[in-house]
Design a protein around this motif. Structure first.
Motif, PDB file in Angstrom:
ATOM      1  N   SER A   2      -8.411  -1.362  -3.427  1.00  0.00           N
ATOM      2  CA  SER A   2      -8.384  -0.616  -4.697  1.00  0.00           C
ATOM      3  C   SER A   2      -7.290  -1.139  -5.621  1.00  0.00           C
ATOM      4  O   SER A   2      -7.458  -1.149  -6.846  1.00  0.00           O
ATOM      5  N   SER A  12      -7.767  -2.224  -9.445  1.00  0.00           N
ATOM      6  CA  SER A  12      -7.124  -1.521 -10.549  1.00  0.00           C
ATOM      7  C   SER A  12      -6.158  -2.446 -11.296  1.00  0.00           C
ATOM      8  O   SER A  12      -6.029  -2.332 -12.515  1.00  0.00           O
ATOM      9  N   GLU A  48       0.837  -1.213   0.000  1.00  0.00           N
ATOM     10  CA  GLU A  48       0.000   0.000   0.000  1.00  0.00           C
ATOM     11  C   GLU A  48       0.865   1.254   0.000  1.00  0.00           C
ATOM     12  O   GLU A  48       0.578   2.227  -0.688  1.00  0.00           O
ATOM     13  N   ASP A  84      -1.927   3.439  -2.468  1.00  0.00           N
ATOM     14  CA  ASP A  84      -3.369   3.196  -2.541  1.00  0.00           C
ATOM     15  C   ASP A  84      -3.706   2.060  -1.570  1.00  0.00           C
ATOM     16  O   ASP A  84      -2.825   1.326  -1.149  1.00  0.00           O
ATOM     17  N   ASP A  85      -5.007   1.939  -1.228  1.00  0.00           N
ATOM     18  CA  ASP A  85      -5.369   0.866  -0.307  1.00  0.00           C
ATOM     19  C   ASP A  85      -5.443  -0.471  -1.053  1.00  0.00           C
ATOM     20  O   ASP A  85      -5.646  -0.508  -2.273  1.00  0.00           O
TER      21      ASP A  85
END
Ligand code: GDP
Ligand code: K
Ligand code: MG
Length: 272
Positions: free
Chosen positions: A243, A247, A234, A239-240
């Motif tokens: 997600s 993605s 992360e 980003d977490d």
């Protein structure tokens, strides 16, 4: 002879019920809107009654947030059909492949049916089925449920995949740092679930999906070993974890489309 169960999974309106009706002689409702099938329906194959087809509710993901997703997820992950036919609307391939990436993680033998190939031909788009098959790591069969085209071949491939009982090898659709984290998580959770579900649960653990991973009964030590692995990815990606999984799936799908689909040149929409 042992009974064989084959689940039909796919997005709403990809043609599952049309296929199911054709294979079983049922007359389940075929309609051009989502959410018609919330319960799964099952019926024997016309040709061999020892084979049962299960028409699952149409879904975009195995998350699960909607009742349809819960039913389909429980069937695929917990009831463990002998094989899954993932029916895909080839005219909406990019969107449909999101669910496919998840189904490939569920540790069952999978065959992808590219449905509505009759429409694809009209449009002039070309899908490189062999390339798609090697990228997905499973057989891909072009069909038209509506025209009863190539359905025997689809069933034959599904039965043969089911008889071999070999789950999908585990197509690596995530970025290297996520794949690396998943491998480390798999090593920690090994033995807490059926080996064929290790990848499925590794992704769920990475996403911190506490509901989904409850059956693993992870110890405090196991959770403590895993958390820094997730955190470091992360931090690196900014980003977490949940997600990142989403993605990375989209990136892999975009690459897949690039590699496997040739769009017909756009025609000008002027009247002649
Ligand atoms: P489900 O929601 O996945 O069960 O999809 P349905 O079986 O209800 O089908 C949705 C719509 O797609 C219906 O209008 C079907 O007639 C149509 N359909 C299904 N398969 C095909 C196909 O192979 N070709 C074409 N052109 N239409 C299809
Ligand atoms: K429908
Ligand atoms: Mg249906």
């Amino acid at each position: 002879m042992a009974e064989t169960f084959i689940g039909l999974a796919g997005n709403p309106n990809c043609g599952k019920t049309t296929l199911f009706n054709e294979l079983t002689g049922s007359n389940g409702y075929v309609g051009n809107w989502p959410g018609v099938t919330v319960e799964k329906k099952q019926a024997p194959w016309r040709v061999d009654k020892s084979v049962t087809f299960v028409d699952l509710p149409g879904i975009y993901s195995l998350s699960p947030y909607t009742p349809e997703e819960v039913v389909s997820r429980d069937y695929v992950v917990n009831e463990r059909p002998d094989a899954i036919i993932n029916l895909v609307d080839v005219t909406n391939l990019e969107r449909n492949l999101y669910l496919t990436t998840q189904i490939l993680e569920a540790g069952r033998p999978v065959v992808v049916g590219l449905n509505m190939c009759d429409l694809l031909k009209e449009r002039g788009d070309v899908v490189d089925t062999a390339a798609l098959s090697s990228r997905l790591g499973v057989p891909v069969v072009e069909v038209s449920a509506l025209k009863n085209d190539n359905l025997d071949e689809l069933v034959r491939k599904a039965l043969s995949a089911g008889a071999k009982g070999v789950p999908v090898a585990g197509t690596k659709c995530f970025s290297p740092e996520v794949e690396n984290a998943l491998a480390r998580i798999a090593a920690v959770i090994s033995g807490t679930c059926d080996a064929s579900l290790e990848r499925w649960y590794s992704v769920k653990v990475f996403e911190r999906d506490t509901e989904a991973i409850r059956p693993l009964h992870l110890t405090k030590d196991q959770t403590a070993a895993i958390e820094p692995v997730i955190k470091s990815v992360e931090k690196k990606r900014g980003d977490d974890a949940e997600s990142l999984i989403t993605s990375d799936r989209y990136d892999w799908i975009a690459e897949t489309m690039e590699a496997c689909v040739k769009k017909a040149p756009k025609r000008l929409s002027v009247s002649e």
